[in-house]
Design an enzyme around this catalytic site. Structure first.
Site, mmCIF file in Angstrom:
data_model
loop_
_atom_site.group_PDB
_atom_site.id
_atom_site.type_symbol
_atom_site.label_atom_id
_atom_site.label_comp_id
_atom_site.label_asym_id
_atom_site.label_seq_id
_atom_site.Cartn_x
_atom_site.Cartn_y
_atom_site.Cartn_z
ATOM 1 C CD GLU A 190 38.943 38.066 37.647
ATOM 2 O OE1 GLU A 190 39.591 37.035 37.366
ATOM 3 O OE2 GLU A 190 38.532 38.346 38.793
ATOM 4 C CD GLU A 201 41.960 41.370 40.199
ATOM 5 O OE1 GLU A 201 40.738 41.406 39.966
ATOM 6 O OE2 GLU A 201 42.821 41.655 39.325
#
Length: 266
Positions: free
Chosen positions: A120, A140
């Site tokens: 990210e 995730e």
């Protein structure tokens, strides 16, 4: 020069090097790291001697994402860092380049793990280099979590949507070669050489006119979601003033005189 116990800062020429420095945890994100990162971005932008930023990790890893123990409420020590977060609840998003974009170019030098929050943060950088054994991925969903660092928005804008959705929905790891093939990174180099290559790129940036470099970067991001017509109009507003700078005149003069230009941010 700033830094914390989990984030080191050093200068090499006109490049500010920020190093995620928690190798025992594969540089998993911590409060000291996040505070150090944000302060590093601010330091780079405030210092006109800095023309580029390199982000890397210590100990053969880039970043393994958020420390899940910390996410559960353990291990985030340091009252001074808690106070910083209380004073600015958005600080962690700024540190991760979700809610902050440095005006100086950011080159990522990746070795080893660059997963979850690491991938990210990577999406907030401008140019990306990785060692051939680096690993990328957004894990995730495998843990029942959401990649809330901006990936569901940014990733489909940076790589083809089919690849973005596969990365987001499968939670599987990607090799450096595959990450390069889908456009997530730009260079794959031998293991251990990512920082060296990133510094070469940074030095090439540093040799260019800083006002021009910053205006070009700003224009690329500013116009990304505009229509072509609106984008071209915005580009003129950014670009024309650069031609009136002393640096632009120096660049042309240096070319004619067959010498390296001396830019003064003027």
């Amino acid at each position: 020069m700033g830094g914390t116990e989990h984030l080191t800062v050093r200068r090499e020429g006109a490049t500010l090097i920020l190093t995620l420095n928690r190798p025992e945890a594969k540089n998993a994100l911590s409060l000291p790291m996040l505070v150090g990162l944000y302060d590093g971005w601010l330091e780079a932008d405030a210092d006109d001697r800095v023309r580029s930023i390199v982000l890397t990790g210590a100990g053969g890893a880039f970043c393994a994402g958020m420390d899940l123990k910390a996410l559960a409420g353990k291990g985030m020590d340091g009252q001074e860092y808690r106070d910083r977060m209380t004073a600015d609840p958005d600080l962690h998003w700024k540190a991760m380049l979700r809610h902050h974009r440095p005006r100086k170019p950011v080159v990522a030098a990746v070795e080893g793990y660059c997963v979850a929050g690491g991938t990210e943060i990577l999406q907030g950088t401008d140019i990306r280099v990785a060692g051939e054994s680096a690993t990328f991925g957004l894990f995730e969903v495998k843990r029942g979590l959401f990649p809330i660092g901006g990936s569901t928005v940014r990733l489909p804008r940076q790589i083809p949507r089919t690849h973005a959705l596969e990365m987001l929905l499968t939670g599987r790891p990607y090799s450096a070669a595959e990450a390069a093939s889908i456009g997530l990174i730009g260079h794959v180099v031998p293991d251990g050489a990512a920082l060296e290559k990133a510094l070469v790129i940074a030095e090439q940036i540093n040799a260019c006119g800083p006002l021009a470099v910053e205006a070009v970067k700003a224009s690329v991001y500013e116009t990304a979601e505009m229509s072509e017509g609106d984008g071209l109009a915005a580009e003129l507003k950014r670009g024309w003033p650069i031609f009136d700078t002393a640096d632009a005149k120096e660049g042309s003069r240096a070319f004619a005189e067959k010498r390296a230009p001396v830019f003064r941010r003027a």
